[in-house]
Design a protein around this motif. Structure first.
Motif, PDB file in Angstrom:
ATOM      1  N   PHE A  49       0.847  -1.186   0.000  1.00 56.05           N
ATOM      2  CA  PHE A  49       0.000   0.000   0.000  1.00 56.05           C
ATOM      3  C   PHE A  49       0.882   1.236   0.000  1.00 56.05           C
ATOM      4  O   PHE A  49       1.781   1.373   0.836  1.00 56.05           O
ATOM      5  CB  PHE A  49      -0.919   0.026   1.230  1.00 56.05           C
ATOM      6  CG  PHE A  49      -2.029  -0.981   1.178  1.00 56.05           C
ATOM      7  CD1 PHE A  49      -3.249  -0.660   0.596  1.00 56.05           C
ATOM      8  CD2 PHE A  49      -1.851  -2.254   1.700  1.00 56.05           C
ATOM      9  CE1 PHE A  49      -4.270  -1.595   0.530  1.00 56.05           C
ATOM     10  CE2 PHE A  49      -2.868  -3.195   1.645  1.00 56.05           C
ATOM     11  CZ  PHE A  49      -4.083  -2.862   1.059  1.00 56.05           C
ATOM     12  N   ALA A  50       0.622   2.137  -0.957  1.00 51.06           N
ATOM     13  CA  ALA A  50       1.361   3.395  -1.072  1.00 51.06           C
ATOM     14  C   ALA A  50       0.509   4.348  -1.899  1.00 51.06           C
ATOM     15  O   ALA A  50      -0.370   3.911  -2.653  1.00 51.06           O
ATOM     16  CB  ALA A  50       2.715   3.165  -1.746  1.00 51.06           C
ATOM     17  N   PRO A  51       0.742   5.669  -1.773  1.00 52.52           N
ATOM     18  CA  PRO A  51      -0.072   6.626  -2.521  1.00 52.52           C
ATOM     19  C   PRO A  51       0.031   6.411  -4.031  1.00 52.52           C
ATOM     20  O   PRO A  51       1.109   6.162  -4.564  1.00 52.52           O
ATOM     21  CB  PRO A  51       0.529   7.982  -2.124  1.00 52.52           C
ATOM     22  CG  PRO A  51       1.212   7.736  -0.820  1.00 52.52           C
ATOM     23  CD  PRO A  51       1.721   6.329  -0.894  1.00 52.52           C
ATOM     24  N   MET A  52      -1.109   6.524  -4.688  1.00 50.76           N
ATOM     25  CA  MET A  52      -1.147   6.430  -6.146  1.00 50.76           C
ATOM     26  C   MET A  52      -1.179   7.838  -6.729  1.00 50.76           C
ATOM     27  O   MET A  52      -1.862   8.719  -6.194  1.00 50.76           O
ATOM     28  CB  MET A  52      -2.390   5.639  -6.590  1.00 50.76           C
ATOM     29  CG  MET A  52      -2.519   5.459  -8.093  1.00 50.76           C
ATOM     30  SD  MET A  52      -4.027   4.532  -8.570  1.00 50.76           S
ATOM     31  CE  MET A  52      -3.577   2.869  -8.065  1.00 50.76           C
ATOM     32  N   ASP A  53      -0.452   8.036  -7.802  1.00 57.37           N
ATOM     33  CA  ASP A  53      -0.410   9.338  -8.450  1.00 57.37           C
ATOM     34  C   ASP A  53      -1.786   9.704  -9.015  1.00 57.37           C
ATOM     35  O   ASP A  53      -2.526   8.847  -9.506  1.00 57.37           O
ATOM     36  CB  ASP A  53       0.624   9.316  -9.568  1.00 57.37           C
ATOM     37  CG  ASP A  53       0.845  10.687 -10.167  1.00 57.37           C
ATOM     38  OD1 ASP A  53       0.220  10.981 -11.204  1.00 57.37           O
ATOM     39  OD2 ASP A  53       1.624  11.462  -9.589  1.00 57.37           O
TER      40      ASP A  53
ATOM     41  N   GLU B 140      -2.852   8.557 -12.399  1.00 56.42           N
ATOM     42  CA  GLU B 140      -3.211   7.149 -12.486  1.00 56.42           C
ATOM     43  C   GLU B 140      -4.581   6.874 -11.881  1.00 56.42           C
ATOM     44  O   GLU B 140      -5.363   6.082 -12.413  1.00 56.42           O
ATOM     45  CB  GLU B 140      -2.143   6.295 -11.796  1.00 56.42           C
ATOM     46  CG  GLU B 140      -2.377   4.799 -11.952  1.00 56.42           C
ATOM     47  CD  GLU B 140      -1.293   3.954 -11.305  1.00 56.42           C
ATOM     48  OE1 GLU B 140      -1.428   2.718 -11.323  1.00 56.42           O
ATOM     49  OE2 GLU B 140      -0.314   4.538 -10.779  1.00 56.42           O
ATOM     50  N   TYR B 141      -4.892   7.552 -10.758  1.00 56.32           N
ATOM     51  CA  TYR B 141      -6.150   7.186 -10.100  1.00 56.32           C
ATOM     52  C   TYR B 141      -7.393   7.856 -10.686  1.00 56.32           C
ATOM     53  O   TYR B 141      -8.507   7.336 -10.538  1.00 56.32           O
ATOM     54  CB  TYR B 141      -6.076   7.385  -8.581  1.00 56.32           C
ATOM     55  CG  TYR B 141      -6.058   8.777  -8.020  1.00 56.32           C
ATOM     56  CD1 TYR B 141      -7.083   9.696  -8.254  1.00 56.32           C
ATOM     57  CD2 TYR B 141      -5.026   9.178  -7.153  1.00 56.32           C
ATOM     58  CE1 TYR B 141      -7.074  10.962  -7.696  1.00 56.32           C
ATOM     59  CE2 TYR B 141      -5.011  10.447  -6.587  1.00 56.32           C
ATOM     60  CZ  TYR B 141      -6.037  11.324  -6.851  1.00 56.32           C
ATOM     61  OH  TYR B 141      -6.046  12.577  -6.267  1.00 56.32           O
ATOM     62  N   LEU B 142      -7.254   8.977 -11.384  1.00 58.42           N
ATOM     63  CA  LEU B 142      -8.439   9.666 -11.910  1.00 58.42           C
ATOM     64  C   LEU B 142      -9.282   8.801 -12.854  1.00 58.42           C
ATOM     65  O   LEU B 142     -10.508   8.716 -12.695  1.00 58.42           O
ATOM     66  CB  LEU B 142      -8.033  10.971 -12.586  1.00 58.42           C
ATOM     67  CG  LEU B 142      -7.760  12.154 -11.639  1.00 58.42           C
ATOM     68  CD1 LEU B 142      -7.322  13.376 -12.442  1.00 58.42           C
ATOM     69  CD2 LEU B 142      -8.976  12.479 -10.790  1.00 58.42           C
TER      70      LEU B 142
ATOM     71  N   LEU C 168      -8.647  -0.351  -5.040  1.00 60.76           N
ATOM     72  CA  LEU C 168      -8.702  -0.009  -3.616  1.00 60.76           C
ATOM     73  C   LEU C 168      -7.669   1.060  -3.277  1.00 60.76           C
ATOM     74  O   LEU C 168      -7.964   2.030  -2.559  1.00 60.76           O
ATOM     75  CB  LEU C 168      -8.468  -1.266  -2.769  1.00 60.76           C
ATOM     76  CG  LEU C 168      -8.530  -1.091  -1.249  1.00 60.76           C
ATOM     77  CD1 LEU C 168      -9.893  -0.561  -0.810  1.00 60.76           C
ATOM     78  CD2 LEU C 168      -8.213  -2.413  -0.548  1.00 60.76           C
ATOM     79  N   ILE C 169      -6.463   0.913  -3.802  1.00 62.15           N
ATOM     80  CA  ILE C 169      -5.418   1.911  -3.565  1.00 62.15           C
ATOM     81  C   ILE C 169      -5.828   3.259  -4.158  1.00 62.15           C
ATOM     82  O   ILE C 169      -5.584   4.318  -3.563  1.00 62.15           O
ATOM     83  CB  ILE C 169      -4.068   1.435  -4.140  1.00 62.15           C
ATOM     84  CG1 ILE C 169      -3.537   0.263  -3.303  1.00 62.15           C
ATOM     85  CG2 ILE C 169      -3.043   2.564  -4.150  1.00 62.15           C
ATOM     86  CD1 ILE C 169      -2.250  -0.327  -3.803  1.00 62.15           C
ATOM     87  N   ALA C 170      -6.473   3.223  -5.312  1.00 64.39           N
ATOM     88  CA  ALA C 170      -6.956   4.472  -5.926  1.00 64.39           C
ATOM     89  C   ALA C 170      -7.955   5.162  -5.001  1.00 64.39           C
ATOM     90  O   ALA C 170      -7.908   6.388  -4.819  1.00 64.39           O
ATOM     91  CB  ALA C 170      -7.597   4.178  -7.273  1.00 64.39           C
TER      92      ALA C 170
ATOM     93  N   CYS D 246      -9.429   9.723  -1.591  1.00 63.29           N
ATOM     94  CA  CYS D 246     -10.526  10.125  -0.703  1.00 63.29           C
ATOM     95  C   CYS D 246     -10.170  11.358   0.133  1.00 63.29           C
ATOM     96  O   CYS D 246      -9.003  11.600   0.445  1.00 63.29           O
ATOM     97  CB  CYS D 246     -10.938   8.971   0.203  1.00 63.29           C
ATOM     98  SG  CYS D 246      -9.716   8.490   1.442  1.00 63.29           S
ATOM     99  N   ARG D 247     -11.202  12.110   0.468  1.00 66.46           N
ATOM    100  CA  ARG D 247     -11.003  13.270   1.345  1.00 66.46           C
ATOM    101  C   ARG D 247     -10.628  12.810   2.737  1.00 66.46           C
ATOM    102  O   ARG D 247      -9.856  13.456   3.442  1.00 66.46           O
ATOM    103  CB  ARG D 247     -12.280  14.114   1.379  1.00 66.46           C
ATOM    104  CG  ARG D 247     -12.127  15.475   2.021  1.00 66.46           C
ATOM    105  CD  ARG D 247     -11.131  16.316   1.242  1.00 66.46           C
ATOM    106  NE  ARG D 247     -10.811  17.567   1.927  1.00 66.46           N
ATOM    107  CZ  ARG D 247      -9.746  18.279   1.671  1.00 66.46           C
ATOM    108  NH1 ARG D 247      -8.884  17.858   0.761  1.00 66.46           N
ATOM    109  NH2 ARG D 247      -9.519  19.407   2.305  1.00 66.46           N
TER     110      ARG D 247
END
Length: 382
Positions: A186-190, A193-195, A274-276, A281-282
């Motif tokens: 688990f790590a932040p997605m750019d 990529e997530y949009l 899920l990572i996205a 999320c706020r």
């Protein structure tokens, strides 16, 4: 040193427990330790795709508690398992009955929670109403679990609850807390990529709060509908519920409050999606009444999401107090916590504290703790 891990019956489809066994296996091998997983043999269950209900469930019990003990006895006769350097570890406390078939002094077990056991013993705070057979099964599991000489509980909360149920100072045992590690990366997605992933899930550019969990009463998922109502006119965003489909009571409450258009359901998102969700999320909101550990809290922190969670243990223990904790019955308190995150400085500090907290849950640390439980310390990768 050789470690034999006792995993779960695959047809039960307990994904988190299957991943936990795989995580231990890979972590041990990274330390240069021979490791293998023994899973209950799928013998009679071959005709079913899963054993979650009906006759298939009973067939699963035959495979797990009649066939597999025979398999264990046969395997233990092999010379390589008679070696004094072999240790055995049961990965899920619900398989505690296997303890009596394995060498007592060199076998340990992980206790993930005692929620179902407490439910069977009549405790109402677990929100579990077991069947008559369920009561028998959980009492049988408990009777075997407390005989374990070596035990790792995933939180102080779970260990304390177990010891309250069985406080036997005369028993020679080593029961310790070993926090779970992440069972997947688990790590932040750019954002780039997530949009598109969010758009495919029905989440466009509007802000949203996220919950990951089932509709089980102890997860308190329906509470989030009341939180959204409390935010009406103060915050223009949506509620995304990821995991199981929306249940009827939640849908009816949302309609009654006139906010059904504020709720997005994402059913069983795979890991990438899920990572996205965590990354975009706020806030991740987790108002659970009862957990053994609470993996989603640290998963969200690892992806850079600020967390708003229940103030009941073990949530504060797992979050490292790097979350906003509130009464899981007070929708206004949760709503105000979300609004407080509009303060950019405060939000960023909370996120940074979350990143610091997740360092406690590195796989290497968990493996070292299990090796210490068995008396093998400072083992380095060969």
């Amino acid at each position: 040193m050789r470690m034999v891990l006792i995993g779960n019956y695959r047809l039960d489809k307990q994904e988190s427990m299957l991943r936990f066994a795989d995580m231990l296996d890979s972590g041990l091998k990274a330390k240069g330790i021979q490791s293998e997983i023994w899973e209950p043999t799928i013998f009679f269950g071959k005709i079913f795709e899963s054993t979650n209900s009906g006759i298939a469930k009973w067939v699963g019990y035959i495979d797990k508690f009649i066939v597999f003990p025979i398999v264990i006895k046969l395997r233990l006769k092999k010379q390589k398992y008679k070696n004094l350097q072999t240790r055995f570890h049961i990965c899920d406390h619900s398989n505690a009955p296997y303890l009596k078939y394995l060498p007592k002094n060199i076998t340990g077990i992980t206790c993930h929670d005692v929620l179902a056991i407490r439910g069977a013993l009549g405790y109402k705070d677990t929100f579990a109403e077991p069947s008559k057979f369920g009561v028998f099964l959980q009492k049988w599991i408990f009777k075997n679990l407390v005989k374990a000489k070596l035990l790792g509980a995933v939180s102080n909360f779970s260990l304390n609850q177990l010891e309250e149920l069985h406080n036997d100072d005369a028993q020679e045992r080593k029961w310790v807390v070993i926090h779970n590690a992440f069972n997947a990366p688990f790590a932040p997605m750019d954002k780039v990529e997530y949009l598109p992933l969010l758009e495919s899930m029905g989440l466009n550019k509007e802000p949203f709060i996220l919950h990951v969990g089932t509709s089980h009463p102890r997860k308190n998922r329906i509470f989030l509908v009341n939180m959204m109502k409390a935010l009406e006119g103060k915050w223009n965003g949506k509620l995304c519920l990821a995991s199981k489909p929306l249940d009827k009571p939640l849908i009816e409450l949302a309609k009654e409050l006139g906010i059904e258009n504020k709720i997005i359901s994402v059913v069983r998102p795979d890991h990438k999606y899920l990572i996205a969700l965590y990354s975009a999320c706020r806030a991740f909101v987790f108002p659970s009444f009862s957990e053994g550990f609470g993996w989603p809290v640290i998963e969200a922190q690892a992806c850079g999401a600020p967390v708003i969670a229940s103030d009941l243990e073990p949530m504060p223990e797992v979050s490292g107090n790097a979350a906003l904790h509130n009464n899981p019955k007070d929708a206004n308190a949760f709503a105000n916590a979300l609004l407080s995150l509009e303060n950019k400085e405060g939000r960023e500090k909370l996120i940074e504290k979350g990143y610091e907290n997740i360092k406690r849950f590195e796989l290497n640390k968990m493996i070292d703790s299990y090796l210490s439980l068995y008396g093998f310390e400072n083992i380095q990768k060969e």
